[in-house]
Design a protein around this motif. Structure first.
Motif, PDB file in Angstrom:
ATOM      1  N   VAL A  13       0.837  -1.198   0.000  1.00 43.71           N
ATOM      2  CA  VAL A  13       0.000   0.000   0.000  1.00 43.71           C
ATOM      3  C   VAL A  13       0.877   1.256   0.000  1.00 43.71           C
ATOM      4  O   VAL A  13       0.595   2.223  -0.716  1.00 43.71           O
ATOM      5  N   ALA A  14       1.964   1.260   0.764  1.00 46.62           N
ATOM      6  CA  ALA A  14       2.860   2.412   0.807  1.00 46.62           C
ATOM      7  C   ALA A  14       3.526   2.633  -0.546  1.00 46.62           C
ATOM      8  O   ALA A  14       3.642   3.783  -1.009  1.00 46.62           O
ATOM      9  N   ILE A  15       3.957   1.573  -1.200  1.00 46.84           N
ATOM     10  CA  ILE A  15       4.595   1.694  -2.515  1.00 46.84           C
ATOM     11  C   ILE A  15       3.616   2.253  -3.540  1.00 46.84           C
ATOM     12  O   ILE A  15       3.954   3.150  -4.311  1.00 46.84           O
ATOM     13  N   VAL A  16       2.397   1.759  -3.533  1.00 47.12           N
ATOM     14  CA  VAL A  16       1.377   2.242  -4.473  1.00 47.12           C
ATOM     15  C   VAL A  16       1.050   3.709  -4.183  1.00 47.12           C
ATOM     16  O   VAL A  16       0.924   4.516  -5.103  1.00 47.12           O
ATOM     17  N   PHE A  17       0.934   4.061  -2.903  1.00 49.14           N
ATOM     18  CA  PHE A  17       0.631   5.442  -2.528  1.00 49.14           C
ATOM     19  C   PHE A  17       1.693   6.405  -3.047  1.00 49.14           C
ATOM     20  O   PHE A  17       1.376   7.423  -3.655  1.00 49.14           O
ATOM     21  N   VAL A  20       1.629   6.690  -6.966  1.00 48.33           N
ATOM     22  CA  VAL A  20       0.524   7.516  -7.455  1.00 48.33           C
ATOM     23  C   VAL A  20       0.766   8.978  -7.112  1.00 48.33           C
ATOM     24  O   VAL A  20       0.526   9.869  -7.923  1.00 48.33           O
ATOM     25  N   ARG A  21       1.297   9.237  -5.927  1.00 44.93           N
ATOM     26  CA  ARG A  21       1.580  10.609  -5.513  1.00 44.93           C
ATOM     27  C   ARG A  21       2.629  11.255  -6.404  1.00 44.93           C
ATOM     28  O   ARG A  21       2.521  12.431  -6.748  1.00 44.93           O
ATOM     29  N   SER A  22       3.640  10.501  -6.807  1.00 42.89           N
ATOM     30  CA  SER A  22       4.683  11.063  -7.655  1.00 42.89           C
ATOM     31  C   SER A  22       4.160  11.405  -9.049  1.00 42.89           C
ATOM     32  O   SER A  22       4.701  12.275  -9.715  1.00 42.89           O
ATOM     33  N   VAL A  23       3.106  10.732  -9.474  1.00 45.95           N
ATOM     34  CA  VAL A  23       2.527  11.031 -10.782  1.00 45.95           C
ATOM     35  C   VAL A  23       1.721  12.322 -10.722  1.00 45.95           C
ATOM     36  O   VAL A  23       1.782  13.148 -11.630  1.00 45.95           O
ATOM     37  N   PHE A  24       0.974  12.534  -9.637  1.00 44.67           N
ATOM     38  CA  PHE A  24       0.054  13.659  -9.568  1.00 44.67           C
ATOM     39  C   PHE A  24       0.646  14.922  -8.961  1.00 44.67           C
ATOM     40  O   PHE A  24       0.116  16.002  -9.158  1.00 44.67           O
TER      41      PHE A  24
END
Length: 52
Positions: A13-17, A20-24
């Protein structure tokens, strides 16, 4: 579920978070006025040089 499964799920979950945060999240380009992050090339703190 064992404690190992829970820890593994939290890591995923931390890796996905963060992915996604780095994209937006937009990264600022150029000098932000914080001269500690400019690598010594910040021109805000030094007065302009006058030619003699």
């Amino acid at each position: 579920m064992s404690i190992g499964d829970i820890i593994l799920a939290l890591i995923v979950v931390a890796i996905v978070f963060f992915a996604v945060r780095s994209v937006f999240v937009k990264k600022s380009v150029g000098c932000s006025g914080d001269c500690a992050h400019c690598g010594g090339s910040c021109h805000h703190s030094t007065p302009p040089q006058k030619k003699k």
